[in-house]
Design a protein around this motif. Structure first.
Motif, PDB file in Angstrom:
ATOM      1  N   SER A  37      37.529   8.824  -3.817  1.00 29.11           N
ATOM      2  CA  SER A  37      37.210   7.413  -3.768  1.00 29.11           C
ATOM      3  C   SER A  37      36.935   7.024  -2.330  1.00 29.11           C
ATOM      4  O   SER A  37      37.743   7.262  -1.437  1.00 29.11           O
ATOM      5  CB  SER A  37      38.383   6.589  -4.327  1.00 29.11           C
ATOM      6  OG  SER A  37      38.083   5.211  -4.263  1.00 29.11           O
ATOM      7  N   ASP A  38      35.749   6.461  -2.090  1.00 28.51           N
ATOM      8  CA  ASP A  38      35.351   6.047  -0.753  1.00 28.51           C
ATOM      9  C   ASP A  38      35.955   4.678  -0.480  1.00 28.51           C
ATOM     10  O   ASP A  38      35.353   3.642  -0.718  1.00 28.51           O
ATOM     11  CB  ASP A  38      33.821   5.999  -0.672  1.00 28.51           C
ATOM     12  CG  ASP A  38      33.324   5.687   0.727  1.00 28.51           C
ATOM     13  OD1 ASP A  38      34.162   5.316   1.567  1.00 28.51           O
ATOM     14  OD2 ASP A  38      32.118   5.802   0.966  1.00 28.51           O
ATOM     15  N   THR A  39      37.195   4.675  -0.003  1.00 30.56           N
ATOM     16  CA  THR A  39      37.903   3.403   0.180  1.00 30.56           C
ATOM     17  C   THR A  39      37.281   2.551   1.267  1.00 30.56           C
ATOM     18  O   THR A  39      37.293   1.332   1.199  1.00 30.56           O
ATOM     19  CB  THR A  39      39.383   3.675   0.520  1.00 30.56           C
ATOM     20  OG1 THR A  39      39.436   4.534   1.672  1.00 30.56           O
ATOM     21  CG2 THR A  39      40.079   4.357  -0.638  1.00 30.56           C
ATOM     22  N   ALA A  40      36.691   3.191   2.269  1.00 27.66           N
ATOM     23  CA  ALA A  40      36.093   2.410   3.356  1.00 27.66           C
ATOM     24  C   ALA A  40      34.930   1.587   2.842  1.00 27.66           C
ATOM     25  O   ALA A  40      34.724   0.450   3.213  1.00 27.66           O
ATOM     26  CB  ALA A  40      35.637   3.346   4.475  1.00 27.66           C
ATOM     27  N   GLY A  41      34.138   2.191   1.969  1.00 20.17           N
ATOM     28  CA  GLY A  41      32.983   1.470   1.443  1.00 20.17           C
ATOM     29  C   GLY A  41      33.283   0.740   0.157  1.00 20.17           C
ATOM     30  O   GLY A  41      32.410   0.062  -0.380  1.00 20.17           O
ATOM     31  N   GLY A  42      34.484   0.906  -0.376  1.00 19.97           N
ATOM     32  CA  GLY A  42      34.826   0.255  -1.623  1.00 19.97           C
ATOM     33  C   GLY A  42      34.054   0.788  -2.808  1.00 19.97           C
ATOM     34  O   GLY A  42      33.838   0.081  -3.796  1.00 19.97           O
ATOM     35  N   LYS A  43      33.612   2.035  -2.729  1.00 25.47           N
ATOM     36  CA  LYS A  43      32.806   2.615  -3.791  1.00 25.47           C
ATOM     37  C   LYS A  43      33.536   3.770  -4.475  1.00 25.47           C
ATOM     38  O   LYS A  43      34.359   4.446  -3.871  1.00 25.47           O
ATOM     39  CB  LYS A  43      31.477   3.133  -3.232  1.00 25.47           C
ATOM     40  CG  LYS A  43      30.567   2.051  -2.661  1.00 25.47           C
ATOM     41  CD  LYS A  43      29.266   2.667  -2.189  1.00 25.47           C
ATOM     42  CE  LYS A  43      28.327   1.593  -1.644  1.00 25.47           C
ATOM     43  NZ  LYS A  43      27.023   2.181  -1.215  1.00 25.47           N
ATOM     44  N   VAL A  44      33.194   3.982  -5.742  1.00 21.70           N
ATOM     45  CA  VAL A  44      33.675   5.145  -6.465  1.00 21.70           C
ATOM     46  C   VAL A  44      32.670   6.273  -6.248  1.00 21.70           C
ATOM     47  O   VAL A  44      31.475   6.103  -6.486  1.00 21.70           O
ATOM     48  CB  VAL A  44      33.794   4.853  -7.975  1.00 21.70           C
ATOM     49  CG1 VAL A  44      34.140   6.134  -8.733  1.00 21.70           C
ATOM     50  CG2 VAL A  44      34.839   3.787  -8.228  1.00 21.70           C
ATOM     51  N   ASN A  70      28.508  -0.192  -6.652  1.00 18.22           N
ATOM     52  CA  ASN A  70      29.887   0.284  -6.476  1.00 18.22           C
ATOM     53  C   ASN A  70      30.013   1.793  -6.635  1.00 18.22           C
ATOM     54  O   ASN A  70      31.114   2.349  -6.534  1.00 18.22           O
ATOM     55  CB  ASN A  70      30.810  -0.402  -7.486  1.00 18.22           C
ATOM     56  CG  ASN A  70      30.474   0.000  -8.925  1.00 18.22           C
ATOM     57  OD1 ASN A  70      29.297   0.029  -9.293  1.00 18.22           O
ATOM     58  ND2 ASN A  70      31.477   0.287  -9.730  1.00 18.22           N
TER      59      ASN A  70
END
Length: 435
Positions: free
Chosen positions: A37-44, A71
């Motif tokens: 999970s790309d938490t920095a970009g808020g994307k799955v 997302n």
């Protein structure tokens, strides 16, 4: 994709139209994509692990999907050789780790998934997959459905077969170059070998008639309904007269010196496309993108496509599945649902040549031609092949058996091994593979 995609994939490739770009089998990757999970970009981040190139990146589908779903970020890994990919996938399935959200499955392996590994893949009905049944060819859908009704994968492409050839080499050898005339001249495999002998007599440079007798065998056996198993699931490969004919024809081509003696998917085979080392290659639809990727811009207009000797057949085609160990199952399903929809399958064919398994997409691409292949009517040629090819009986070890036989044929053409000894080696190899 194959695929490769045939496995050889496709594989290969297993199976596989305006400008066919990229390669079927991309540079060898680790094949060990993991979800994150790309938490920095808020994307799955949805991970996709494939063998070769299914054409999604080449056709811009990942970028399009990410634009439609802000997302989601898609990360793909791939492995050049389908056999290597499958071996790695089996290790990761057994351990439960290192699996991607989406895993590719070659048609020669799908029976293994439905009959032996159903507990390791998601039943896609829980996400609504049953509503998609009508969009796929019946045989394509049925092959990915377990006996208990579980839907374990969605179909990508199929591998209708044709014959690709170099018009410039044909002309130098004094052979006709018109695809219609050639289709008549080699309407049978005997006719194909006879033309090959004529080519050999006046072959330009060091070029051979075909790349390898292994590819000849694979394309011929792809013309049969029953190959390695019968409809009851019994092994019949040793006694199947159609397989014996394909073996004998391949041996005849080798003994006549018609082969360039190149192992498919090897670096030497890849280089041979641009070097003009062979004049013909049996080509499922998915092979078109591979040829363009290896031959490059210099090959544009030098290639053409004619119908296949001996009638229609299928070699390759693939599926997309979601492992139970995947981290982003719902997002993975939504992605494969979109990638295998008719609109996207048509786009992949237009760019890469992978022939659709979605019936609506087949209608969409009927008039497609390809300028790289001398404006060959690929929608028509491969569409006819797809419509007339037999519905093949698929077995658990199809791919493994094919690999052992083509390995044995390689010993005949490259090492001069006696055909009977090579056949015995194939028998032993199959026995060891099947345990």
């Amino acid at each position: 994709m194959t695929t490769a995609r045939a496995a050889r994939r496709r594989t290969a490739l297993r199976l596989g139209g305006v400008v066919l770009a990229g390669t079927l089998l991309a540079a060898c990757g680790s094949g060990s994509g993991t979800s994150s999970s790309d938490t920095a970009g808020g994307k799955v981040t949805v991970t996709v692990d494939l063998f070769g190139s299914f054409g999604y990146e080449e056709a811009g589908l990942y970028a399009e999907y990410e634009k439609l779903h802000p997302n989601v970020k898609i990360k793909q890994t791939d492995t050049q050789d389908e056999a290597d990919y499958w071996k790695s996938l089996q290790t990761r399935l057994a351990g439960g780790g290192g699996l991607a959200d989406v895993q590719g499955v070659e048609v020669g392996r799908i029976a293994s998934v439905t009959q032996q590994q159903a507990d390791r893949f998601e039943d896609l009905r829980k996400y609504g997959a049953e509503s998609l049944k009508g969009q796929f060819a019946e045989a394509k859908w049925a092959a990915a459905t377990a006996k208990n009704g579980e839907v374990l994968a969605l179909g990508t492409d199929v591998g209708p077969e044709a014959m690709c050839y170099r018009t410039d080499l044909f002309a130098k050898a004094g052979l006709p170059t018109d695809r219609t005339e050639l289709s008549k001249r080699w309407s049978t495999w005997d006719g194909y070998l006879e033309l090959g002998k004529q080519y050999k007599a006046k072959a330009p440079g060091k070029s051979a008639w075909l790349d390898s007798v292994g590819s000849l065998f694979s394309i011929m056996i792809g013309q049969e309904k029953e190959r390695y198993y019968n409809a009851s699931g019994e092994l019949i490969w040793e006694t199947n007269p159609a397989l014996k004919t394909a073996w004998d024809t391949s041996v005849e081509a080798s003994e006549a010196g018609l082969s360039a003696k190149l192992d498919q998917w090897s670096p030497q085979w890849n280089q041979a496309f641009s070097a003009g080392s062979f004049a013909t290659i049996p080509c499922p639809a998915w092979m078109l993108g591979y040829i363009k990727g290896q031959a490059g811009e210099a090959g544009k207009g030098k290639w053409d496509i004619a119908t296949l000797p001996g009638g229609s057949g299928n070699w390759g085609g693939s599926y997309l599945a979601v492992p139970k160990a995947a981290k982003n199952k719902k997002e993975a399903y939504e992605l494969i649902k979109w990638l295998t929809a008719p609109e996207q399958q048509a786009k992949v064919f237009a760019k890469q040549g992978n022939f659709p398994s979605a019936t609506a997409a087949i209608t969409k691409i009927a008039g497609t031609t390809d300028p790289y292949f001398s404006d060959a009517p690929i929608g028509q040629i491969f569409g006819h092949a797809a419509n007339t090819a037999p519905v093949q009986v698929l077995g658990v070890h199809d791919q493994n058996i094919n690999q052992q036989i083509t390995n044995a044929l390689s010993e005949v053409e490259r090492k001069g091994l006696a055909p009977q000894k090579a056949w015995e080696n194939a028998r032993k190899g199959v026995a060891n593979t099947l345990g």
